[in-house]
Design an enzyme around this catalytic site. Structure first.
Site, PDB file in Angstrom:
ATOM      1  N   GLY A  73      -8.008  -2.497   8.366  1.00 26.40           N
ATOM      2  CA  GLY A  73      -9.074  -2.072   9.451  1.00 26.40           C
ATOM      3  C   GLY A  73      -9.336  -3.129  10.286  1.00 26.40           C
ATOM      4  CD  GLN A  75     -15.505  -6.785  11.482  1.00 20.11           C
ATOM      5  OE1 GLN A  75     -15.396  -7.721  10.909  1.00 20.11           O
ATOM      6  NE2 GLN A  75     -15.303  -6.792  12.975  1.00 20.11           N
ATOM      7  CB  SER A  76      -8.799  -5.832   7.032  1.00 17.53           C
ATOM      8  OG  SER A  76      -8.294  -6.622   5.929  1.00 17.53           O
ATOM      9  CG  ASN A  77     -13.908  -8.209   3.647  1.00 21.05           C
ATOM     10  OD1 ASN A  77     -14.428  -8.788   4.622  1.00 21.05           O
ATOM     11  ND2 ASN A  77     -14.183  -7.033   3.191  1.00 21.05           N
ATOM     12  CB  ALA A  79      -6.698  -8.786   7.977  1.00 18.97           C
TER      13      ALA A  79
END
Ligand SMILES: *Cc1c(COP(=O)(O)O)cnc(C)c1O
Length: 319
Positions: A73, A75-77, A79
């Site tokens: 998503g 706000q992927s941590n 990524a």
């Protein structure tokens, strides 16, 4: 059986991460609550994905990859941490993120901007679209590229959490009755559950589901992949997977229970849980304590998997 040491691994994390007792919360909940500080893995803002990336990026390097793709998503941590680790290793991260959640330059998007990361949004809910786009961009580049799935949650990534349980078993004499962790894409829980089978067989592992996917199947499948990778005789089944639903209204939508947990941890221990994963997961632990699932002499280990970036992007209203 193959040893974890047999698999190529780039040491990216500062290990072992500490285990601490949460004295005030233990008093409040009437049981012994310990925390495994995987928020302190030492790159980006820390977090669980670094342990997975140690194995995944070693594999990428060995395959000669110059470009590393991943997704999640907005706000992927995962990524964000993939970008941080790739930058450190001199590889080029390209993030193909689903245009879902907070896409402004806040939280993890801000951190990616600071790292000068190539971030692209795709307006889709279908992961197949994302992987197709990775192949398109990768082939166009003419370079060797490597695709990491959502959350780094394949068997190789989950090996990072088998390794984490081995680390726990070597770092302390405390006998943990339970380990509780957040479950988002399944790799962490699957790795911890498999690690417990191997190194802490007395310990029950519980995955706190922060999304609505079929986690029983997802977790079992990753565990099966781990059993193959490690050449174990043991065949995992759904009976090896223990889940609690803490999702509430939906993935990345703050829940009252999660918000209460964020407040309890901040007010009593000076630590900051996040609204997407660690707050909801700790909310599940609080709920179990209140239901009398833990005895006064039980030792519970909460896996604090990071996620601080989310606190600065998603509105957490505590009143
Ligand atoms: C990704 C993530 C999790 C969940 O881990 P999975 O392996 O995806 O299930 C938990 N906490 C944080 C902070 C995360 O970023």
């Amino acid at each position: 059986m193959k040893k974890i040491e047999d698999f190529p691994r780039i040491p990216l994390a500062v290990l072992p991460t500490p285990i601490q007792k949460l004295e005030n919360i233990s008093r409040i909940l009437g049981t012994n609550v310990y925390i495994k500080r995987d928020d302190m893995t030492g790159i980006g803002l820390g977090g669980n994905k670094v342990r997975k990336l140690e194995f995944l990026l070693a594999d990428a390097k060995n395959k000669g990859a110059e470009i590393v793709f991943t997704t999640g998503g907005a706000q992927s941590n995962h990524a964000m941490l993939t970008a941080a680790c790739c930058k450190k290793l001199g590889m080029t991260p390209i993030l193909i993120l689903k245009k879902r959640g907070v896409t402004d330059r806040k939280g993890n998007i801000l951190l990616e901007y600071l790292m000068n990361t190539d971030v692209r949004f795709l307006d889709t809910d279908d992961s197949a679209d994302v992987y197709r786009e990775m192949d398109r961009v990768g082939q166009e580049s003419g370079k060797v590229y490597y695709k990491i799935p959502t959350g780094g949650s394949n068997a190789l990534g989950a090996l990072g959490y088998v390794n984490c349980v081995k680390e726990i078993s070597e770092q302390t004499d405390i006998k943990f009755d339970y380990i509780c962790c957040a479950e988002g894409s399944g790799g962490t829980h699957a790795g911890v559950a498999m690690g417990a089978k191997l190194f802490m067989p007395e310990t029950k592992v519980i995955g706190m589901m922060v999304d609505t996917d079929p986690f029983e199947e997802i977790t079992t499948n990753i565990m099966k992949g781990l059993a193959e990778l490690l050449e174990l005789d043991f065949v995992p089944t759904v009976d090896d997977v223990h889940l609690v639903d803490v999702c509430g209204a939906g993935y990345a939508i703050p829940s009252p229970e999660g918000n209460e947990a964020i407040r309890m941890m901040a007010e009593n221990e000076g630590l900051f849980l996040d609204p997407v994963y660690t707050g909801k997961a700790f909310g599940g632990l609080i709920q179990m304590a209140r239901e009398g699932k833990f005895g006064p002499d039980d030792n519970i280990l909460y896996l604090y998997s990071g996620g601080a970036g989310g606190l600065f992007a998603i509105d957490v209203s505590l009143d």
